[in-house]
Design an enzyme around this catalytic site. Structure first.
Site, PDB file in Angstrom:
ATOM      1  N   GLY A  46       0.829  -1.193   0.000  1.00 55.61           N
ATOM      2  CA  GLY A  46       0.000   0.000   0.000  1.00 55.61           C
ATOM      3  C   GLY A  46       0.863   1.242   0.000  1.00 55.61           C
ATOM      4  CD  GLN A  51       3.266   5.754   2.649  1.00 57.76           C
ATOM      5  OE1 GLN A  51       2.265   5.229   2.180  1.00 57.76           O
ATOM      6  NE2 GLN A  51       4.281   5.061   3.144  1.00 57.76           N
ATOM      7  CB  CYS A  88       5.249   2.038   7.226  1.00 60.90           C
ATOM      8  SG  CYS A  88       4.767   3.533   6.356  1.00 60.90           S
ATOM      9  CG  LEU A  89       6.582   0.929   1.146  1.00 55.49           C
ATOM     10  CD1 LEU A  89       5.964   1.254  -0.212  1.00 55.49           C
ATOM     11  CD2 LEU A  89       7.707  -0.081   0.999  1.00 55.49           C
ATOM     12  CG  HIS A 130      -0.523   1.086   7.229  1.00 54.71           C
ATOM     13  ND1 HIS A 130       0.479   0.587   8.032  1.00 54.71           N
ATOM     14  CD2 HIS A 130       0.079   1.963   6.391  1.00 54.71           C
ATOM     15  CE1 HIS A 130       1.631   1.161   7.689  1.00 54.71           C
ATOM     16  NE2 HIS A 130       1.417   1.988   6.689  1.00 54.71           N
ATOM     17  CD  GLU A 131      -1.131   2.338   2.762  1.00 52.60           C
ATOM     18  OE1 GLU A 131      -0.737   3.520   2.664  1.00 52.60           O
ATOM     19  OE2 GLU A 131      -0.357   1.399   3.021  1.00 52.60           O
ATOM     20  CG  HIS A 134       0.221   6.633   5.570  1.00 55.27           C
ATOM     21  ND1 HIS A 134       1.380   7.128   6.135  1.00 55.27           N
ATOM     22  CD2 HIS A 134       0.475   5.327   5.297  1.00 55.27           C
ATOM     23  CE1 HIS A 134       2.286   6.155   6.213  1.00 55.27           C
ATOM     24  NE2 HIS A 134       1.760   5.050   5.719  1.00 55.27           N
TER      25      HIS A 134
END
Ligand code: ZN
Length: 150
Positions: A46, A51, A88-89, A130-131, A134
């Site tokens: 995701g 991000q 997480c990226l 999660h997304e 963000h």
């Protein structure tokens, strides 16, 4: 189609509340394409617009069941809770356990501006939550139970 730079660590973009997408124009469609490319290139499941430094409410997810693009997503319903490891990226190399709903149902717009609902269990429910976090400047480490492992 292009890769965008993933913001990491203390980058302030990761802590902002993102604005709704008002118009799904070519800039937004290019952003969605680039976000998917960037997510796949980084082996993520995701990616949210902040991000890559864009403070708008858009996310892409692919938990192995195909690409899902969500514009202005909102959680409608959740059920249950599951504690599982999450990463997480934007926080490379780290993982921690986070309690998330076992099921989540989300409404959003797709790239054609049509209202859609997306639901999922397990990893999909986790990725949705999660997304969407963000988009409100919330990172999983804020919700971690126990230590963050590097
Ligand atoms: Zn993340």
């Amino acid at each position: 189609m292009a890769l965008r730079k993933i913001r990491t660590g203390n980058d302030e973009c990761l802590r902002k509340v993102c604005k709704p997408v008002k118009e799904i124009n070519n800039t937004m469609l290019t952003l969605l394409d680039d976000m998917a490319d960037t997510m796949y290139d980084a082996d993520g499941v995701g990616l949210a617009a902040p991000q890559v430094g864009i403070l708008r409410r858009a996310v892409v997810i692919d938990v192995g069941e195909g690409l899902v693009e969500l514009i202005n997503p909102e959680i409608l319903e959740t059920e249950g809770s599951v504690k599982d490891s999450e990463g997480c990226l934007s926080i490379p190399g780290a993982t921690a356990e986070v309690i998330r709903p076992a099921y989540a149902k989300v409404k959003a717009l797709n790239r054609n501006g049509e209202e859609i609902t997306v639901e999922g269990r397990g990893l999909m429910a986790r990725a949705l939550c999660h997304e969407i976090d963000h988009l409100d400047g919330i990172l999983y480490i804020d919700k971690a139970v126990g230590d963050i492992m590097y």
